[in-house]
Design an enzyme around this catalytic site. Structure first.
Site, PDB file in Angstrom:
ATOM      1  N   THR A  83       4.805 -11.685  -8.106  1.00 58.98           N
ATOM      2  CA  THR A  83       6.220 -12.002  -8.286  1.00 58.98           C
ATOM      3  C   THR A  83       7.134 -10.785  -8.148  1.00 58.98           C
ATOM      4  OG1 THR A  83       5.990 -11.770 -10.684  1.00 58.98           O
ATOM      5  CG2 THR A  83       5.737 -13.983  -9.761  1.00 58.98           C
ATOM      6  N   ILE A 108      -2.866  -1.166  -3.085  1.00 56.56           N
ATOM      7  CA  ILE A 108      -1.780  -0.655  -2.257  1.00 56.56           C
ATOM      8  C   ILE A 108      -0.976   0.414  -2.996  1.00 56.56           C
ATOM      9  CG2 ILE A 108       0.268  -1.299  -0.918  1.00 56.56           C
ATOM     10  CD1 ILE A 108      -2.343  -2.556   0.091  1.00 56.56           C
ATOM     11  N   THR A 109      -0.897   0.324  -4.300  1.00 58.55           N
ATOM     12  CA  THR A 109      -0.022   1.155  -5.126  1.00 58.55           C
ATOM     13  C   THR A 109      -0.234   2.655  -4.881  1.00 58.55           C
ATOM     14  OG1 THR A 109      -0.102  -0.551  -6.831  1.00 58.55           O
ATOM     15  CG2 THR A 109       0.743   1.602  -7.486  1.00 58.55           C
ATOM     16  N   TYR A 116      -0.788   2.454  12.389  1.00 60.81           N
ATOM     17  CA  TYR A 116       0.038   1.514  13.136  1.00 60.81           C
ATOM     18  C   TYR A 116       0.227   1.987  14.577  1.00 60.81           C
ATOM     19  CZ  TYR A 116       1.482   0.532   8.280  1.00 60.81           C
ATOM     20  OH  TYR A 116       1.507   0.274   6.939  1.00 60.81           O
ATOM     21  N   GLU A 151      -6.747  13.501   8.634  1.00 66.45           N
ATOM     22  CA  GLU A 151      -5.595  14.367   8.442  1.00 66.45           C
ATOM     23  C   GLU A 151      -6.036  15.620   7.697  1.00 66.45           C
ATOM     24  OE1 GLU A 151      -3.778  12.359   4.372  1.00 66.45           O
ATOM     25  OE2 GLU A 151      -2.939  11.776   6.307  1.00 66.45           O
ATOM     26  N   HIS A 166      -0.016  13.263   2.051  1.00 62.72           N
ATOM     27  CA  HIS A 166      -0.667  12.571   0.960  1.00 62.72           C
ATOM     28  C   HIS A 166      -1.131  13.520  -0.139  1.00 62.72           C
ATOM     29  CE1 HIS A 166      -1.661   9.164   3.955  1.00 62.72           C
ATOM     30  NE2 HIS A 166      -0.664   8.796   3.189  1.00 62.72           N
TER      31      HIS A 166
END
Length: 297
Positions: free
Chosen positions: A17, A101-102, A164, A214, A252
């Protein structure tokens, strides 16, 4: 075939939600993912309205969600301070694949969560990852479905955005994918390059693999040695961070360079020593795939 997810995967969305959870749940449902429910404490017995008047039930906890839906996969869109707890809850409920995903989950929290999940036989992907997609079958996470196509190339990457771009280049060249996996860029992740390479090697539909690394850490170097010793399928690579300024923290949380072990130059050297050709640009990946040969036994 595909790795980790397919058309039979049943997904519960933890944090369904919230802003991100609700948006990406609709995207997953639109793609055809079998989203069977969601979890938001205090909102049990409500329903989540998806695309084309579809809806799924919302539960207060994962035990109830798994019991009622038969879910085997969860995807987590909750704030960082609650994300490790969501992983614990999913693993305890019997979920087989947990996609986190967090971003920004405390490292100590993740150390405990990874150990707990392993003890219960659950695979964690992430945290701080874009998830994964098996074109034409299922997508779990935030990878855009419009850039993929069905085909024989496996993709595994630490970088979300470069994943992507690489997929886009492959698809435009007519090279579809079996599964595209974003493993995440945090210091502690649940599924690494070698885990994915093992699965791609065993997958009868995957004929070649693109591995995108990376700067920082040594995961890429360890994966390169694994490729030479265990892979019969061609693997091509790309390393992000070639132009990163020396001494400056970038990207990252896992992009930590210790002496020379995490530099782009060192990673490229190890890739090439182990038979993995390395693209200078993502646009060069397609050409390298056409030239690549089996690096291993």
């Amino acid at each position: 075939m595909a790795i980790f997810i397919d058309s039979d995967t049943k997904v519960v969305v933890q944090g369904i939600t919230g802003r991100d959870g609700s948006f990406h749940t609709r995207e997953m449902m639109t793609y055809g993912t079998r989203v069977v429910g969601g979890v938001t404490p205090g909102k049990g017995s409500q329903t989540f309205e998806g695309p084309s008047r579809s809806s799924v039930p919302i539960f207060n906890g994962m035990d109830e969600a798994v019991s009622e839906t038969g879910a085997n996969t969860s995807v987590i869109y909750v704030p960082p301070r609650f994300a490790a707890g969501a992983i614990l809850e999913a693993a305890e409920a019997g979920i087989e694949l947990i996609v986190a995903i967090t971003e920004g989950v405390p490292v100590l929290d993740m150390a405990r969560a990874h150990a707990f999940a392993r003890d219960r036989g659950a695979r964690v992907l992430g945290p701080n990852c874009p998830g994964l997609i098996s074109p034409g079958r299922s997508k779990v996470g935030i990878l855009p479905g419009q850039i993929v196509a069905e085909g024989p190339i496996g993709v595994v990457s630490r970088s979300g955005t470069l994943t992507y771009e690489a997929i886009f280049q492959l698809t435009n060249a007519g090279l579809g994918q079996t599964t595209c996996v974003g493993i995440g860029g945090d210091p502690l992740i649940g599924t690494n390059f070698i885990d994915c390479l093992k699965e791609f090697e065993a997958d009868s539909e995957t004929t070649a693999v693109v591995m995108i690394g990376e700067i920082g850490g040594t995961d890429e170097q360890e994966a390169a040695v694994y490729v030479k010793e265990n892979m019969s399928k061609p693997v091509v690579g790309f390393i992000a961070g070639r132009t990163a300024p020396e001494g400056r923290q970038m990207g990252h949380a896992g992009a930590i360079i210790s002496e020379s072990s995490g530099t782009a130059e060192e990673k490229i050297k190890v890739f090439e020593e182990n038979g993995i050709p390395v693209a200078e640009r993502t646009a060069d990946i397609v050409g390298l795939l056409g030239q690549a040969s089996n690096p291993g036994p």
